[in-house]
Design an enzyme around this catalytic site. Structure first.
Site, mmCIF file in Angstrom:
data_model
loop_
_atom_site.group_PDB
_atom_site.id
_atom_site.type_symbol
_atom_site.label_atom_id
_atom_site.label_comp_id
_atom_site.label_asym_id
_atom_site.label_seq_id
_atom_site.Cartn_x
_atom_site.Cartn_y
_atom_site.Cartn_z
ATOM 1 N N SER A 45 -2.504 -3.100 5.570
ATOM 2 C CA SER A 45 -3.569 -4.021 5.164
ATOM 3 C C SER A 45 -3.077 -4.972 4.088
ATOM 4 O O SER A 45 -3.458 -6.147 4.065
ATOM 5 C CB SER A 45 -4.798 -3.252 4.685
ATOM 6 O OG SER A 45 -4.497 -2.401 3.609
ATOM 7 N N GLU A 46 -2.216 -4.487 3.165
ATOM 8 C CA GLU A 46 -1.617 -5.352 2.169
ATOM 9 C C GLU A 46 -0.192 -4.932 1.834
ATOM 10 O O GLU A 46 0.142 -3.741 1.868
ATOM 11 C CB GLU A 46 -2.426 -5.372 0.864
ATOM 12 C CG GLU A 46 -3.682 -6.233 0.900
ATOM 13 C CD GLU A 46 -4.931 -5.424 1.165
ATOM 14 O OE1 GLU A 46 -5.987 -6.027 1.379
ATOM 15 O OE2 GLU A 46 -4.842 -4.179 1.182
ATOM 16 N N THR A 47 0.612 -5.920 1.519
ATOM 17 C CA THR A 47 1.969 -5.750 0.989
ATOM 18 C C THR A 47 2.055 -6.613 -0.262
ATOM 19 O O THR A 47 1.577 -7.751 -0.271
ATOM 20 C CB THR A 47 3.019 -6.203 2.009
ATOM 21 O OG1 THR A 47 2.927 -5.373 3.177
ATOM 22 C CG2 THR A 47 4.429 -6.123 1.437
ATOM 23 N N HIS A 76 -6.917 -2.100 -4.194
ATOM 24 C CA HIS A 76 -5.918 -1.034 -4.038
ATOM 25 C C HIS A 76 -4.499 -1.575 -4.247
ATOM 26 O O HIS A 76 -3.644 -0.871 -4.795
ATOM 27 C CB HIS A 76 -6.130 -0.263 -2.723
ATOM 28 C CG HIS A 76 -5.215 -0.562 -1.593
ATOM 29 N ND1 HIS A 76 -5.445 -1.592 -0.697
ATOM 30 C CD2 HIS A 76 -4.076 0.054 -1.182
ATOM 31 C CE1 HIS A 76 -4.481 -1.593 0.208
ATOM 32 N NE2 HIS A 76 -3.642 -0.618 -0.053
#
Length: 275
Positions: A45-47, A76
């Site tokens: 979902s995120e990097t 997060h």
């Protein structure tokens, strides 16, 4: 060029039960295209990419990418990036308060028992939700409009609309289809439960939706809304990820400086990436 890398599980103290985050510890010199390509490849979902700060007020700078674009702020990734920065030798100017720079501005992060907590950012959009949109959201969630007890815009970057259902069981029973906007849903647990409410987060994606396991930005704006309206009192813990088999736990506290969103993080993968 080899760059230090961490994959961190956030909002859990048990590995593989929270929300994963990829962190490139040294992102200096990477282009937007290279960052975006790597984030698309990780398919998380995120990097995030850690960089030297551009202001003397910050300890480090972070850029946050989804597989399809960049976010100004996300919760997060804030907890997970700070965890990775500290773990790899980051030393804050103030031992009691880390200052993260991101596209949305400066975010304060403090040590919170066994984890970290960030100061909930101000909302970019709040207030009532248009009835037409509420009807479309109810249809997308597979419920009647009357099952939405309350709703507000709760946008602190990603663009959330927050909905309150009658209780946690109603939230866990949802089987959504398509939704027009990023949608967070909460339902209160009975008094005396270990968690104040259950949260689920749904985002439109390629004609369908994806559900985020544990969502810091949404929990930040939900806390601000539910505390302001007197539905909860701080400190408390919120539960998220149950419907996905995760055990996400978000700690909420409040003081005269604002609302704080906390959680634990666990490093699951340590290595070097070639970028």
């Amino acid at each position: 060029m080899g760059r230090a890398f961490r994959q961190v599980d956030v909002f859990t103290d048990t590995a593989y039960h929270g929300n994963p985050l990829a962190v490139v510890v040294d992102g200096a010199g990477l282009t937007d295209e290279e960052m975006g390509r790597f984030a698309n490849w990780t398919n998380l979902s995120e990097t995030t990419f850690l960089l030297p700060p551009s202001t003397g007020e910050a300890d480090y700078r972070v850029r946050i990418f989804t597989p399809s674009g960049e976010l100004p702020f996300a919760g997060h990734p804030t907890i997970g990036s700070c965890h990775a920065w500290l773990e790899t030798g980051g030393a804050p100017r103030d031992p009691g308060m880390i200052v993260q720079e991101c596209a949305a501005g400066l975010v304060r992060v403090r040590r919170d028992g066994s984890g970290l907590a960030f100061a909930a950012p101000p909302l970019l959009r709040s207030g009532p939700v248009d009835e037409d949109l509420l009807g479309r959201l109810a249809d997308g969630l597979g419920i009647g409009r009357g099952e939405i007890a309350d709703a507000e815009w709760a946008d602190n970057g990603p663009g959330w609309v927050a909905l309150l259902l009658r209780d946690a069981d109603a939230v866990l029973a949802l089987r959504p289809g398509r939704l027009p906007v990023d949608t967070g849903v909460a339902g209160l647990y009975p008094e005396g439960s270990p968690y104040a409410y259950e949260v689920r987060a749904f985002c439109p994606y390629e004609g369908g939706i994806v559900e985020d396991p544990v969502t810091g930005s949404l929990n930040a704006s939900l806390a601000q809304w539910l505390l302001r309206t007197g539905r909860v009192t701080a400190p408390y813990a919120a539960s998220q990820g149950t419907a996905l088999g995760r055990v996400g736990r978000v700690r909420i506290s409040a003081d005269d400086t604002g609302v704080w969103v906390g959680g634990s993080a666990v490093t699951c993968v340590t290595g070097v990436v070639t970028l």
